[in-house]
Write a protein that holds these residues in place. Structure first.
Motif, PDB file in Angstrom:
ATOM      1  N   TRP A 191       0.826  -1.042   0.002  1.00  0.00           N
ATOM      2  CA  TRP A 191       0.109   0.090  -0.121  1.00  0.00           C
ATOM      3  C   TRP A 191       0.984   1.384  -0.052  1.00  0.00           C
ATOM      4  CZ3 TRP A 191      -1.204   4.531   1.969  1.00  0.00           C
ATOM      5  CH2 TRP A 191      -2.446   5.179   1.934  1.00  0.00           C
ATOM      6  N   ALA A 192       1.884   1.147   0.981  1.00  0.00           N
ATOM      7  CA  ALA A 192       2.929   2.477   0.901  1.00  0.00           C
ATOM      8  C   ALA A 192       3.416   2.644  -0.458  1.00  0.00           C
ATOM      9  CB  ALA A 192       3.852   2.178   2.150  1.00  0.00           C
ATOM     10  N   GLY A 193       3.950   1.472  -1.131  1.00  0.00           N
ATOM     11  CA  GLY A 193       4.690   1.670  -2.465  1.00  0.00           C
ATOM     12  C   GLY A 193       3.541   2.201  -3.498  1.00  0.00           C
ATOM     13  N   HIS A 195       1.000   4.311  -3.034  1.00  0.00           N
ATOM     14  CA  HIS A 195       0.605   5.556  -3.004  1.00  0.00           C
ATOM     15  C   HIS A 195       1.769   6.369  -2.722  1.00  0.00           C
ATOM     16  CE1 HIS A 195      -3.062   3.487  -1.934  1.00  0.00           C
ATOM     17  NE2 HIS A 195      -3.670   4.592  -2.025  1.00  0.00           N
ATOM     18  N   GLY A 196       2.996   5.956  -3.344  1.00  0.00           N
ATOM     19  CA  GLY A 196       4.214   7.022  -3.300  1.00  0.00           C
ATOM     20  C   GLY A 196       4.836   7.466  -2.140  1.00  0.00           C
ATOM     21  N   MET A 197       4.534   6.906  -0.950  1.00  0.00           N
ATOM     22  CA  MET A 197       5.274   6.948   0.485  1.00  0.00           C
ATOM     23  C   MET A 197       6.646   6.327   0.566  1.00  0.00           C
ATOM     24  SD  MET A 197       1.777   6.527   2.829  1.00  0.00           S
ATOM     25  CE  MET A 197       2.597   7.594   4.259  1.00  0.00           C
ATOM     26  N   ASN A 198       7.167   6.662   1.495  1.00  0.00           N
ATOM     27  CA  ASN A 198       8.494   6.139   1.785  1.00  0.00           C
ATOM     28  C   ASN A 198       8.041   5.076   3.150  1.00  0.00           C
ATOM     29  OD1 ASN A 198       9.927   8.246   0.476  1.00  0.00           O
ATOM     30  ND2 ASN A 198       9.378   9.395   2.078  1.00  0.00           N
ATOM     31  N   HIS A 231       6.152   0.815  -6.003  1.00  0.00           N
ATOM     32  CA  HIS A 231       6.627   2.105  -5.995  1.00  0.00           C
ATOM     33  C   HIS A 231       6.496   2.850  -7.325  1.00  0.00           C
ATOM     34  CE1 HIS A 231       7.883   6.046  -4.363  1.00  0.00           C
ATOM     35  NE2 HIS A 231       7.411   5.593  -3.153  1.00  0.00           N
ATOM     36  N   PRO A 232       6.479   4.042  -7.593  1.00  0.00           N
ATOM     37  CA  PRO A 232       6.671   4.702  -8.990  1.00  0.00           C
ATOM     38  C   PRO A 232       8.198   4.841  -9.055  1.00  0.00           C
ATOM     39  CG  PRO A 232       4.962   5.601  -7.805  1.00  0.00           C
ATOM     40  CD  PRO A 232       5.391   4.706  -6.804  1.00  0.00           C
ATOM     41  N   GLY A 234      10.565   2.640  -8.043  1.00  0.00           N
ATOM     42  CA  GLY A 234      11.248   1.049  -7.969  1.00  0.00           C
ATOM     43  C   GLY A 234      12.257   1.031  -6.995  1.00  0.00           C
ATOM     44  N   GLU A 235      13.542   0.824  -7.550  1.00  0.00           N
ATOM     45  CA  GLU A 235      14.730   0.529  -6.335  1.00  0.00           C
ATOM     46  C   GLU A 235      15.118   1.626  -5.850  1.00  0.00           C
ATOM     47  OE1 GLU A 235      16.065  -2.362  -5.592  1.00  0.00           O
ATOM     48  OE2 GLU A 235      14.057  -3.078  -6.509  1.00  0.00           O
ATOM     49  N   ALA A 236      14.743   2.793  -6.230  1.00  0.00           N
ATOM     50  CA  ALA A 236      15.242   4.066  -5.819  1.00  0.00           C
ATOM     51  C   ALA A 236      14.408   4.565  -4.598  1.00  0.00           C
ATOM     52  CB  ALA A 236      15.303   5.239  -6.788  1.00  0.00           C
ATOM     53  N   ALA A 237      13.067   3.746  -4.375  1.00  0.00           N
ATOM     54  CA  ALA A 237      12.183   4.274  -3.397  1.00  0.00           C
ATOM     55  C   ALA A 237      13.064   4.079  -1.902  1.00  0.00           C
ATOM     56  CB  ALA A 237      10.800   3.381  -3.434  1.00  0.00           C
ATOM     57  N   ARG A 238      12.669   5.194  -1.164  1.00  0.00           N
ATOM     58  CA  ARG A 238      13.328   5.412   0.119  1.00  0.00           C
ATOM     59  C   ARG A 238      12.914   4.285   1.079  1.00  0.00           C
ATOM     60  NH1 ARG A 238      13.636  11.228   2.351  1.00  0.00           N
ATOM     61  NH2 ARG A 238      15.110  10.163   3.664  1.00  0.00           N
TER      62      ARG A 238
END
Length: 342
Positions: A191-193, A195-198, A231-232, A234-238
């Motif tokens: 869900w966090a991914g 919705h673009g959250m960390n 996550h939008p 991808g691998e760079a998501a915090r």
């Protein structure tokens, strides 16, 4: 041969700000002093945790407002705010206000779901409406929309001498990208991914497979990968990891003995899922920075993060925290490949 772990990029710490009921100011002041110390030592972030109806900080937003005026560089985080205690629109106003005061350093972490012991507090929180409250992801979406500047009313403009906005004020443009979800399950990570959250991971995960085996690091790794897959960025998501870590490089013999005893008392909960929620805890890491770094480099989930917010034990003395933070910054951080903050 397992992949080489990412060099540690951001070093943070987390505390609940314990205090004596007879002298709460001293405990809150101790917390502010630790945040100031963290900035001097070059930490990248300092995080507070909610403790409602306990002898720990119940209002991290207020304490971080104070910290914002006593620091200049260190990021200020909340890990995490259980949204069942909050009105999303009002919380959005408070978060944006502190973010403006801090110069864009606030990192709010939140979680969805009913608060702990909800049946015992719901009548005080929501008299007459407790059973009608949305305590799930819908409540979190309301907060995200408000923080990210979406309209919260269909009215704006002038009314006599008053001028109204249709979105939360103050609006802090960067805050929406610094919202974190505290998740310990696959569902929350996805869900966090989406919705673009960390993602904030901690020393507890949900052991969702009833048959095991229950390997904390592998479960947490599956959450991190699911989060990034959805996550939008991808691998760079915090992702930030928050294990309990107690370096002993400069500790006295008495401190070393107490730290080892503390970890030993909590070890039983790391061997199998606990309670109806099937929570599995990570072992506390106690030892020299070199020893801890070796264990972390072998930790499957740690190998895929480059940010940490190591959790301080709840009940230690102020001087213990000073020693632990000093060793984290000067010994453990370099052992993990981190370069000190400028």
């Amino acid at each position: 041969m397992p992949p080489i772990p990412r060099p540690l990029r951001k070093l943070g710490f987390l505390t609940i700000g314990l205090f004596d009921e007879a002298d709460p100011r001293r405990g809150h002041e101790s917390t502010l002093e630790l945040i100031e110390l963290g900035e001097r030592l070059g930490f990248d972030s300092a995080w507070l945790r909610h403790r409602h109806l306990q002898y720990g900080i119940s209002s991290p937003v207020a304490v971080l407002a104070a910290a914002s005026q006593r620091t200049r560089r260190i990021d200020l985080g909340i890990a995490v705010t259980p949204l069942g205690w909050e009105n999303p629109l009002r919380l959005a106003e408070d978060l944006a206000t502190v973010d403006v005061l801090s110069g864009g350093r606030l990192n709010p972490g939140v979680s969805a779901g009913p608060p702990m012991h909800y049946d015992r507090v719901k009548d005080a929180l929501y008299p007459g409406t407790a059973d009608a409250e949305d305590l799930g992801y819908g409540r979190l979406e309301r907060l995200l929309d408000a923080v990210r500047g979406k309209p919260v009313t269909d009215f704006s403009g002038a009314e006599g001498f008053e001028v109204y906005s249709d979105r939360v004020q103050p609006y802090s443009p960067g805050l929406g990208g610094r919202m974190w979800y505290g998740g310990g399950s696959l569902r929350s990570a996805r869900w966090a991914g989406e919705h673009g959250m960390n993602l904030l991971t901690s020393n507890v995960v949900r052991a969702e497979d009833p048959d095991g085996p229950w390997d904390f690091a592998e479960i947490q790794l599956s959450h991190i990968r699911a989060f990034r897959a959805h996550h939008p960025d991808g691998e760079a998501a915090r992702v930030s990891q928050g294990l309990v870590v107690l370096p002993t490089d400069s500790a006295t013999p008495g401190q070393r003995a107490r730290y080892a005893e503390y970890a030993a008392r909590r070890a039983a909960r790391t061997t199998s899922p606990q309670g109806p929620a099937r929570l599995l805890f990570a072992p506390d890491l106690v030892g020299t920075s070199a020893e801890i770094a070796e264990r972390l480099h072998a930790h499957a989930a740690f190998r895929e993060v480059d940010e940490v917010a190591f959790a301080l034990p709840f009940t230690f003395a102020h001087e213990d925290y000073v020693q632990i933070l000093t060793d984290m910054a000067t010994k453990l951080g370099p052992a993990l490949g981190r370069r000190p903050a400028a």
